[in-house]
Design a protein around this motif. Structure first.
Motif, short mmCIF file in Angstrom:
data_model
loop_
_atom_site.label_atom_id
_atom_site.label_comp_id
_atom_site.label_asym_id
_atom_site.label_seq_id
_atom_site.Cartn_x
_atom_site.Cartn_y
_atom_site.Cartn_z
N PHE A 36 -13.52 33.98 76.13
CA PHE A 36 -15.04 33.82 75.59
C PHE A 36 -15.00 34.78 74.59
O PHE A 36 -14.01 35.70 74.30
CB PHE A 36 -15.93 34.39 76.60
N ARG A 37 -15.80 34.77 73.72
CA ARG A 37 -16.08 35.89 72.73
C ARG A 37 -17.70 36.14 72.63
O ARG A 37 -18.66 35.29 73.06
CB ARG A 37 -15.76 35.19 71.33
N GLN A 38 -17.96 37.31 72.07
CA GLN A 38 -19.39 37.59 71.84
C GLN A 38 -19.49 38.42 70.55
O GLN A 38 -19.01 39.45 70.40
CB GLN A 38 -19.85 38.44 73.22
N ALA A 39 -20.54 38.02 69.78
CA ALA A 39 -20.70 38.53 68.24
C ALA A 39 -21.61 39.64 68.74
O ALA A 39 -22.73 39.42 69.53
CB ALA A 39 -20.62 37.58 67.27
N PRO A 40 -21.89 40.38 67.56
CA PRO A 40 -23.07 41.35 67.96
C PRO A 40 -24.23 40.58 67.96
O PRO A 40 -24.58 39.86 66.85
CB PRO A 40 -23.06 42.31 66.74
N GLY A 41 -25.37 41.00 68.99
CA GLY A 41 -26.79 40.42 68.67
C GLY A 41 -26.66 38.65 69.41
O GLY A 41 -27.74 38.07 69.19
N LEU A 80 -3.96 33.07 73.39
CA LEU A 80 -4.58 32.31 72.32
C LEU A 80 -4.33 32.34 70.92
O LEU A 80 -4.59 33.48 70.37
CB LEU A 80 -6.25 32.74 72.49
N GLN A 81 -3.72 31.29 70.59
CA GLN A 81 -3.34 31.27 69.10
C GLN A 81 -4.32 31.03 68.34
O GLN A 81 -4.82 29.75 68.27
CB GLN A 81 -2.03 30.39 68.97
N MET A 82 -4.74 31.90 67.24
CA MET A 82 -6.05 31.42 66.66
C MET A 82 -5.38 31.33 65.09
O MET A 82 -5.17 32.28 64.39
CB MET A 82 -7.10 32.67 66.43
N ASN A 83 -5.52 30.08 64.35
CA ASN A 83 -5.20 29.95 62.98
C ASN A 83 -6.55 29.43 62.18
O ASN A 83 -7.69 29.29 62.90
CB ASN A 83 -4.41 28.68 62.97
N SER A 84 -6.23 29.44 60.76
CA SER A 84 -7.40 29.16 60.05
C SER A 84 -8.65 29.99 60.37
O SER A 84 -9.74 29.44 60.40
CB SER A 84 -7.71 27.76 59.90
N LEU A 85 -8.51 31.26 60.41
CA LEU A 85 -9.76 32.09 60.84
C LEU A 85 -10.75 31.96 59.96
O LEU A 85 -10.45 32.18 58.66
CB LEU A 85 -9.22 33.50 61.39
N LYS A 86 -12.01 32.09 60.24
CA LYS A 86 -13.13 32.05 59.65
C LYS A 86 -14.08 33.36 59.87
O LYS A 86 -13.97 33.87 60.94
CB LYS A 86 -14.10 30.94 59.67
N PRO A 87 -14.84 33.92 58.83
CA PRO A 87 -15.58 34.97 59.10
C PRO A 87 -16.53 34.75 60.47
O PRO A 87 -16.65 35.70 61.14
CB PRO A 87 -16.47 35.06 57.75
N GLU A 88 -16.96 33.69 60.58
CA GLU A 88 -17.92 33.47 62.01
C GLU A 88 -17.04 33.43 63.21
O GLU A 88 -17.70 33.55 64.29
CB GLU A 88 -18.29 31.94 62.02
N ASP A 89 -15.61 33.59 63.21
CA ASP A 89 -14.89 33.86 64.34
C ASP A 89 -15.05 35.32 64.75
O ASP A 89 -14.18 35.64 65.87
CB ASP A 89 -13.51 33.43 64.01
N THR A 90 -15.49 36.16 63.81
CA THR A 90 -15.53 37.79 64.17
C THR A 90 -16.49 37.84 65.56
O THR A 90 -17.42 37.45 65.74
CB THR A 90 -16.17 38.49 62.90
#
Length: 127
Positions: A36-41, A80-90
């Motif tokens: 899972f992930r959680q971005a601020p707000g 979890l291998q994460m490729n082609s990362l985008k700013p929205e993955d932060t």
């Protein structure tokens, strides 16, 4: 039981990271594990899940084709291998133990279907 995520960091857009989730205190091979992930707000978002044997994998639409989940039951670890990362993955990324070995479609991304999330690892995608 305990799950500890690590491997986060700062990466440029288009880059890659591999997160690890080390488990202890339970029979790891009997449980599906979710990311899972959680971005601020924002609320907690299901990213991926892998069943107990590693043969079934689930991904959110936002990461499908870019992220790959895997597990090594001999090492009690999920990756979890994460490729082609985008700013929205932060976000802060967490792993958690599913309440069973094989999620059905529609349940794997629901936080209430998991036990304790433990400490996460921060992923920042920025130039």
């Amino acid at each position: 039981f305990q799950l500890q995520a690590c491997g986060g960091g700062l990466v440029q857009p288009g880059g890659s990271l591999r997160l690890s989730c080390a488990a202890s205190g339970f029979n790891f091979g009997n449980y599906a594990i979710g990311w899972f992930r959680q971005a601020p707000g924002k609320g907690r978002e299901g990213v991926s899940c892998i069943n107990s044997g590693g043969g079934r994998k689930f991904y959110s639409a936002s990461v499908k084709g870019r992220f790959t989940v895997s597990r090594d039951n001999a090492k009690d670890t999920v990756y979890l291998q994460m490729n082609s990362l985008k700013p929205e993955d932060t976000a802060t990324y967490y792993c958690a133990r599913f309440f069973g070995s094989n999620p059905i479609v529609g349940t794997w991304a629901t936080p209430s279907q998991y036990g304790s999330f433990g400490q996460g690892t921060q992923v920042t995608v920025s130039s």
